[in-house]
Design a protein around this motif. Structure first.
Motif, PDB file in Angstrom:
ATOM      1  N   VAL A   1       0.838  -1.199   0.000  1.00  0.00           N
ATOM      2  CA  VAL A   1       0.000   0.000   0.000  1.00  0.00           C
ATOM      3  C   VAL A   1       0.873   1.250   0.000  1.00  0.00           C
ATOM      4  O   VAL A   1       0.769   2.092  -0.888  1.00  0.00           O
ATOM      5  CB  VAL A   1      -0.960  -0.003   1.200  1.00  0.00           C
ATOM      6  CG1 VAL A   1      -1.860   1.227   1.155  1.00  0.00           C
ATOM      7  CG2 VAL A   1      -1.795  -1.281   1.205  1.00  0.00           C
ATOM      8  N   SER A   2       1.727   1.423   1.011  1.00  0.00           N
ATOM      9  CA  SER A   2       2.684   2.520   1.161  1.00  0.00           C
ATOM     10  C   SER A   2       1.998   3.867   1.397  1.00  0.00           C
ATOM     11  O   SER A   2       0.769   3.978   1.360  1.00  0.00           O
ATOM     12  CB  SER A   2       3.638   2.610  -0.042  1.00  0.00           C
ATOM     13  OG  SER A   2       2.974   3.154  -1.160  1.00  0.00           O
ATOM     14  N   GLN A   3       2.828   4.891   1.589  1.00  0.00           N
ATOM     15  CA  GLN A   3       2.323   6.216   1.951  1.00  0.00           C
ATOM     16  C   GLN A   3       1.478   6.839   0.843  1.00  0.00           C
ATOM     17  O   GLN A   3       0.527   7.565   1.091  1.00  0.00           O
ATOM     18  CB  GLN A   3       3.505   7.127   2.307  1.00  0.00           C
ATOM     19  CG  GLN A   3       3.109   8.363   3.112  1.00  0.00           C
ATOM     20  CD  GLN A   3       2.851   9.561   2.228  1.00  0.00           C
ATOM     21  OE1 GLN A   3       3.266   9.602   1.074  1.00  0.00           O
ATOM     22  NE2 GLN A   3       2.153  10.544   2.780  1.00  0.00           N
TER      23      GLN A   3
ATOM     24  N   SER B   1      10.578   8.415   7.240  1.00  0.00           N
ATOM     25  CA  SER B   1       9.677   8.407   8.402  1.00  0.00           C
ATOM     26  C   SER B   1       9.614   9.790   9.042  1.00  0.00           C
ATOM     27  O   SER B   1       8.533  10.284   9.389  1.00  0.00           O
ATOM     28  CB  SER B   1      10.151   7.378   9.434  1.00  0.00           C
ATOM     29  OG  SER B   1      10.126   6.083   8.892  1.00  0.00           O
ATOM     30  N   TYR B   2      10.777  10.410   9.179  1.00  0.00           N
ATOM     31  CA  TYR B   2      10.816  11.753   9.787  1.00  0.00           C
ATOM     32  C   TYR B   2      10.081  12.771   8.927  1.00  0.00           C
ATOM     33  O   TYR B   2       9.287  13.568   9.424  1.00  0.00           O
ATOM     34  CB  TYR B   2      12.261  12.184   9.996  1.00  0.00           C
ATOM     35  CG  TYR B   2      12.395  13.622  10.438  1.00  0.00           C
ATOM     36  CD1 TYR B   2      12.164  13.983  11.758  1.00  0.00           C
ATOM     37  CD2 TYR B   2      12.740  14.616   9.521  1.00  0.00           C
ATOM     38  CE1 TYR B   2      12.268  15.301  12.164  1.00  0.00           C
ATOM     39  CE2 TYR B   2      12.854  15.946   9.917  1.00  0.00           C
ATOM     40  CZ  TYR B   2      12.615  16.283  11.242  1.00  0.00           C
ATOM     41  OH  TYR B   2      12.709  17.588  11.640  1.00  0.00           O
ATOM     42  N   ASP B   3      10.331  12.743   7.632  1.00  0.00           N
ATOM     43  CA  ASP B   3       9.721  13.715   6.720  1.00  0.00           C
ATOM     44  C   ASP B   3       8.196  13.634   6.723  1.00  0.00           C
ATOM     45  O   ASP B   3       7.514  14.617   6.396  1.00  0.00           O
ATOM     46  CB  ASP B   3      10.235  13.513   5.297  1.00  0.00           C
ATOM     47  CG  ASP B   3      11.695  13.926   5.154  1.00  0.00           C
ATOM     48  OD1 ASP B   3      12.178  14.684   6.016  1.00  0.00           O
ATOM     49  OD2 ASP B   3      12.354  13.469   4.203  1.00  0.00           O
ATOM     50  N   HIS B   4       7.671  12.467   7.061  1.00  0.00           N
ATOM     51  CA  HIS B   4       6.220  12.294   7.019  1.00  0.00           C
ATOM     52  C   HIS B   4       5.568  12.337   8.399  1.00  0.00           C
ATOM     53  O   HIS B   4       4.432  11.901   8.558  1.00  0.00           O
ATOM     54  CB  HIS B   4       5.880  10.978   6.305  1.00  0.00           C
ATOM     55  CG  HIS B   4       6.076  11.057   4.816  1.00  0.00           C
ATOM     56  ND1 HIS B   4       7.305  10.876   4.233  1.00  0.00           N
ATOM     57  CD2 HIS B   4       5.213  11.336   3.815  1.00  0.00           C
ATOM     58  CE1 HIS B   4       7.195  11.016   2.925  1.00  0.00           C
ATOM     59  NE2 HIS B   4       5.942  11.306   2.648  1.00  0.00           N
ATOM     60  N   LEU B   5       6.298  12.867   9.394  1.00  0.00           N
ATOM     61  CA  LEU B   5       5.626  13.201  10.648  1.00  0.00           C
ATOM     62  C   LEU B   5       4.596  14.287  10.353  1.00  0.00           C
ATOM     63  O   LEU B   5       4.751  15.078   9.426  1.00  0.00           O
ATOM     64  CB  LEU B   5       6.641  13.683  11.682  1.00  0.00           C
ATOM     65  CG  LEU B   5       7.605  12.606  12.207  1.00  0.00           C
ATOM     66  CD1 LEU B   5       8.662  13.238  13.105  1.00  0.00           C
ATOM     67  CD2 LEU B   5       6.850  11.517  12.959  1.00  0.00           C
ATOM     68  N   CYS B   6       3.547  14.332  11.157  1.00  0.00           N
ATOM     69  CA  CYS B   6       2.353  15.085  10.771  1.00  0.00           C
ATOM     70  C   CYS B   6       2.577  16.590  10.596  1.00  0.00           C
ATOM     71  O   CYS B   6       1.921  17.212   9.763  1.00  0.00           O
ATOM     72  CB  CYS B   6       1.218  14.833  11.761  1.00  0.00           C
ATOM     73  SG  CYS B   6       1.607  15.257  13.472  1.00  0.00           S
TER      74      CYS B   6
ATOM     75  N   TRP C   1      -0.464   3.501   5.766  1.00  0.00           N
ATOM     76  CA  TRP C   1      -0.184   4.773   6.444  1.00  0.00           C
ATOM     77  C   TRP C   1      -1.457   5.473   6.935  1.00  0.00           C
ATOM     78  O   TRP C   1      -1.385   6.372   7.758  1.00  0.00           O
ATOM     79  CB  TRP C   1       0.561   5.718   5.496  1.00  0.00           C
ATOM     80  CG  TRP C   1       2.005   5.379   5.360  1.00  0.00           C
ATOM     81  CD1 TRP C   1       2.531   4.247   4.802  1.00  0.00           C
ATOM     82  CD2 TRP C   1       3.116   6.149   5.797  1.00  0.00           C
ATOM     83  NE1 TRP C   1       3.898   4.270   4.847  1.00  0.00           N
ATOM     84  CE2 TRP C   1       4.289   5.439   5.450  1.00  0.00           C
ATOM     85  CE3 TRP C   1       3.245   7.385   6.424  1.00  0.00           C
ATOM     86  CZ2 TRP C   1       5.568   5.915   5.732  1.00  0.00           C
ATOM     87  CZ3 TRP C   1       4.525   7.863   6.698  1.00  0.00           C
ATOM     88  CH2 TRP C   1       5.666   7.126   6.357  1.00  0.00           C
ATOM     89  N   LYS C   2      -2.586   5.097   6.414  1.00  0.00           N
ATOM     90  CA  LYS C   2      -3.836   5.702   6.857  1.00  0.00           C
ATOM     91  C   LYS C   2      -4.956   4.667   6.721  1.00  0.00           C
ATOM     92  O   LYS C   2      -4.791   3.638   6.070  1.00  0.00           O
ATOM     93  CB  LYS C   2      -4.157   6.946   6.032  1.00  0.00           C
ATOM     94  CG  LYS C   2      -4.249   6.684   4.537  1.00  0.00           C
ATOM     95  CD  LYS C   2      -4.440   7.994   3.762  1.00  0.00           C
ATOM     96  CE  LYS C   2      -4.465   7.732   2.258  1.00  0.00           C
ATOM     97  NZ  LYS C   2      -4.613   8.990   1.487  1.00  0.00           N
ATOM     98  N   GLN C   3      -6.076   4.970   7.338  1.00  0.00           N
ATOM     99  CA  GLN C   3      -7.185   4.031   7.333  1.00  0.00           C
ATOM    100  C   GLN C   3      -7.617   3.718   5.898  1.00  0.00           C
ATOM    101  O   GLN C   3      -7.727   4.601   5.049  1.00  0.00           O
ATOM    102  CB  GLN C   3      -8.375   4.593   8.104  1.00  0.00           C
ATOM    103  CG  GLN C   3      -9.521   3.593   8.253  1.00  0.00           C
ATOM    104  CD  GLN C   3     -10.631   4.145   9.116  1.00  0.00           C
ATOM    105  OE1 GLN C   3     -10.544   5.269   9.583  1.00  0.00           O
ATOM    106  NE2 GLN C   3     -11.674   3.373   9.336  1.00  0.00           N
ATOM    107  N   LEU C   4      -7.851   2.440   5.658  1.00  0.00           N
ATOM    108  CA  LEU C   4      -8.265   1.982   4.339  1.00  0.00           C
ATOM    109  C   LEU C   4      -9.648   1.352   4.452  1.00  0.00           C
ATOM    110  O   LEU C   4      -9.857   0.435   5.250  1.00  0.00           O
ATOM    111  CB  LEU C   4      -7.258   0.958   3.806  1.00  0.00           C
ATOM    112  CG  LEU C   4      -7.481   0.436   2.388  1.00  0.00           C
ATOM    113  CD1 LEU C   4      -7.295   1.567   1.368  1.00  0.00           C
ATOM    114  CD2 LEU C   4      -6.516  -0.701   2.079  1.00  0.00           C
ATOM    115  N   ASP C   5     -10.595   1.842   3.656  1.00  0.00           N
ATOM    116  CA  ASP C   5     -11.959   1.310   3.655  1.00  0.00           C
ATOM    117  C   ASP C   5     -11.989   0.034   2.821  1.00  0.00           C
ATOM    118  O   ASP C   5     -12.005   0.072   1.591  1.00  0.00           O
ATOM    119  CB  ASP C   5     -12.921   2.347   3.080  1.00  0.00           C
ATOM    120  CG  ASP C   5     -14.382   1.955   3.258  1.00  0.00           C
ATOM    121  OD1 ASP C   5     -14.677   0.735   3.288  1.00  0.00           O
ATOM    122  OD2 ASP C   5     -15.228   2.847   3.349  1.00  0.00           O
ATOM    123  N   LEU C   6     -11.997  -1.108   3.491  1.00  0.00           N
ATOM    124  CA  LEU C   6     -11.920  -2.388   2.780  1.00  0.00           C
ATOM    125  C   LEU C   6     -13.148  -2.636   1.916  1.00  0.00           C
ATOM    126  O   LEU C   6     -13.042  -3.217   0.830  1.00  0.00           O
ATOM    127  CB  LEU C   6     -11.745  -3.527   3.787  1.00  0.00           C
ATOM    128  CG  LEU C   6     -10.445  -3.514   4.600  1.00  0.00           C
ATOM    129  CD1 LEU C   6     -10.395  -4.690   5.553  1.00  0.00           C
ATOM    130  CD2 LEU C   6      -9.230  -3.519   3.682  1.00  0.00           C
TER     131      LEU C   6
END
Length: 327
Positions: A92-94, A275-280, A145-150
């Motif tokens: 899936v990935s970011q 990982s650091y770059d994608h902190l919120c 990385w985020k919720q996925l609606d199955l």
């Protein structure tokens, strides 16, 4: 003449005289040799056999071995008697989205492209559901990385009747919570397991090439903090170095200039930087970077860290942003 007669026979279709064999239900996923994951694998397998558990999450920090663990789970279906019609692997990935996940599943299920190419997300989901609701499947989703609606993807509701399962890896506990899954955490390796993994990469010949090298190897293992990818990277870099002088020199580089250590700059650091770059947001990044002011191996009390963040107005900024979002 016989062939011509057959071709001219009314109603006989010879446009297709051979069909490719269907793909196997499980495809082997090459992976690194694992150390310290046997207990986790046993836990996953017990969950798979529990009809009341529909999905499970494998979570932990970046580079800790979640994908390696998921690959081992995938390969275990080739060796056990667990009955399943199809095992579907999706990265899936970011940047992952519903369309990308759907396309991977559609290709694995070998659904003809004319049925879904250039169709809407909803139409693609219908095609996937029509196939999966007749099968017992295991869906492996790597790096969410985020919720996925199955259901939006096309995954039919899981229950103890169809006995299908969804297993996914993620770095974020909030994602796991949102998807309502059984929780399995992958942690950094303990000292003994870490040394065992390092030894497999550096090799016995190198470890035994000088009496002092084993002690120096223990220093390397300590520096890697039980992080599997770091242990693998460092172990491979030291495999051909068989004098204590070489080892001592590399230890100093790893401690003082880790980005210059062989393999770190091009393999491990990009993953950690990602990982650091994608902190919120920048405030959370500042909180993270603030931890670097403490001495090496210093145990930072959470209460003290929070107070220091408050003194730097980091926490105040986070609370302010949350209030604004609520309003």
């Amino acid at each position: 003449m016989d062939v011509v007669a057959l071709k001219n026979r009314e109603g006989l279709d010879l446009s297709v005289v051979a069909e490719p064999l269907p793909s196997p239900p499980v495809i082997l996923r090459p992976s690194e040799k694992t150390v310290g994951l046997d207990l986790l694998l046993g836990e996953v397998w017990s969950v798979l056999q529990d009809d009341k558990v529909e999905s499970m999450r494998i979570y932990g920090m970046g580079c800790v071995g979640k994908t390696t663990h998921l690959k081992r789970i995938n390969n275990e279906f080739l060796q056990t008697g667990y009955e399943v019609d199809v095992v579907i692997w999706v990265v899936v990935s970011q940047q992952g989205n519903v369309e990308k996940v759907q396309e991977t599943i559609l290709n694995k299920l070998e659904i003809a492209e004319y049925k879904w190419k250039d169709r809407s997300v909803h139409e693609r989901a219908e095609e996937i559901i029509s196939v999966l609701q007749t099968k017992k499947f295991v869906l492996l989703l790597d790096d969410i990385w985020k919720q996925l609606d199955l259901l939006e993807v096309g995954i039919p509701p899981l229950n103890d009747q169809n006995k299908s399962k969804v297993i996914f890896t993620t770095r974020f506990s909030t994602v796991c919570h949102d998807m309502g899954a059984k929780n399995i955490e992958v942690e950094c390796l303990a000292c003994e397991e870490a040394f065992s993994l390092f030894r497999t990469k550096v090799g016995e010949d190198t470890l035994n090439s000088h009496p002092d090298i084993r002690k120096l190897a223990e220093i390397f293992v300590k520096e890697c903090k039980g992080l599997p990818l770091a242990l693998i990277t460092v172990g491979r870099a030291m495999a051909e170095m068989k004098t204590p002088e070489e080892w001592e020199k590399k230890i100093q580089i790893l401690k003082r200039y880790p980005s210059e250590f062989p393999g770190m700059g091009d393999r491990l650091f990009p993953l950690l930087a990602f990982s650091y770059d994608h902190l919120c947001d920048d405030t959370v990044k500042s909180c993270f970077l603030y931890c670097s002011i403490f001495p090496e191996d210093y145990e930072i009390p959470c209460k003290l860290l929070t107070q220091l963040w408050m003194g730097k107005t980091f926490v105040k900024q986070i609370l302010k942003e949350k209030i604004l979002l609520k309003n």
